[in-house]
Enzyme design. Structure first.
Site, PDB file in Angstrom:
ATOM      1  N   THR A  28       9.212   8.607  24.220  1.00  0.00           N
ATOM      2  CA  THR A  28       9.470   9.692  25.133  1.00  0.00           C
ATOM      3  C   THR A  28       8.174  10.455  25.244  1.00  0.00           C
ATOM      4  O   THR A  28       7.244  10.224  24.482  1.00  0.00           O
ATOM      5  CB  THR A  28      10.601  10.619  24.668  1.00  0.00           C
ATOM      6  OG1 THR A  28      11.115  11.303  25.787  1.00  0.00           O
ATOM      7  CG2 THR A  28      10.146  11.627  23.644  1.00  0.00           C
TER       8      THR A  28
ATOM      9  N   GLY B  54       3.864   9.033  32.567  1.00  0.00           N
ATOM     10  CA  GLY B  54       4.816   8.021  33.015  1.00  0.00           C
ATOM     11  C   GLY B  54       4.151   6.822  33.667  1.00  0.00           C
ATOM     12  O   GLY B  54       4.675   5.706  33.624  1.00  0.00           O
TER      13      GLY B  54
ATOM     14  N   CYS C 112       2.269   5.148  30.110  1.00  0.00           N
ATOM     15  CA  CYS C 112       3.025   4.811  28.901  1.00  0.00           C
ATOM     16  C   CYS C 112       4.305   4.061  29.279  1.00  0.00           C
ATOM     17  O   CYS C 112       5.130   4.588  30.032  1.00  0.00           O
ATOM     18  CB  CYS C 112       3.369   6.087  28.129  1.00  0.00           C
ATOM     19  SG  CYS C 112       4.405   5.790  26.680  1.00  0.00           S
TER      20      CYS C 112
ATOM     21  N   THR D 293       7.753   5.857  28.790  1.00  0.00           N
ATOM     22  CA  THR D 293       7.953   7.121  29.494  1.00  0.00           C
ATOM     23  C   THR D 293       8.277   6.825  30.947  1.00  0.00           C
ATOM     24  O   THR D 293       7.581   6.043  31.584  1.00  0.00           O
ATOM     25  CB  THR D 293       6.676   7.991  29.399  1.00  0.00           C
ATOM     26  OG1 THR D 293       6.370   8.219  28.027  1.00  0.00           O
ATOM     27  CG2 THR D 293       6.862   9.321  30.097  1.00  0.00           C
TER      28      THR D 293
END
Length: 178
Positions: free
Chosen positions: A7, A162, A165, A168
């Site tokens: 996350t 995002g 990763c 994410t």
């Protein structure tokens, strides 16, 4: 058994505003189990923001304990965080919990870790989780080179994380305090 991964949680404080945001992806191994998890919340009558990264079950356990500490210390974020970190480090069962928290109220932002650390981030920027380094770098660049409000900085930092990763996504929850 595979671990739940990833996350990104990021917080930005600028002036009298603070924003805390996170993505919604929960990953088990190489499978996205959920894309709309809510990892950022308002607690203590909406006066405190908290975001968590790591094992979801562990994070909820810590969140419950943190809320109890806030009640015990009548909303004093620093005392509640230090007491939680002390318990987390010294309690045999809690020591096994794999999660991190970012907490913020109108005055203070803190990162709480399972090592017993309570960190007041430099420059008003904090980030945790698998995409935390990407989000923190992006937020730092945006704070230093733009006049964007904290909510916009958090959104752009999460977007960049995002894109970089794999743990994410771009389904964000962002909360603010003035």
């Amino acid at each position: 058994m595979e671990q739940y991964h990833g996350t990104t949680i990021v917080s930005v404080r600028r002036g009298n505003q603070v924003a805390l945001g996170g993505d919604g992806q929960v990953t088990l191994g190489n499978i996205v189990m959920k894309g709309t998890a809510r990892k950022v919340r308002r607690i203590y009558n909406g006066k405190v923001l908290v975001g968590f990264a790591g094992s979801t079950a562990d994070a909820f356990s810590l969140l419950d304990r943190f809320e109890a500490k806030l009640e015990k210390y009548q909303g004093n974020l620093t005392r509640a965080a230090v007491d939680l970190a002390k318990d987390w480090r010294s309690d045999r069962a809690l020591r096994r919990l794999e999660a991190m928290l970012i907490t913020a109220d109108k005055d203070t932002t803190l990162v709480i870790t399972g090592n017993g650390d309570v960190l007041d981030p430099e420059g008003g920027i904090a980030a945790i989780g698998s995409g935390g380094a990407y989000a923190q770098s992006a937020a730092k660049a945006l704070v230093e080179n733009t006049e964007l409000p904290p909510k916009d900085v958090v959104e752009k930092a999460l977007t960049i994380a995002g894109e970089l990763c794999i743990y994410t996504n771009t389904n964000f929850v962002i909360e603010t305090l003035d």
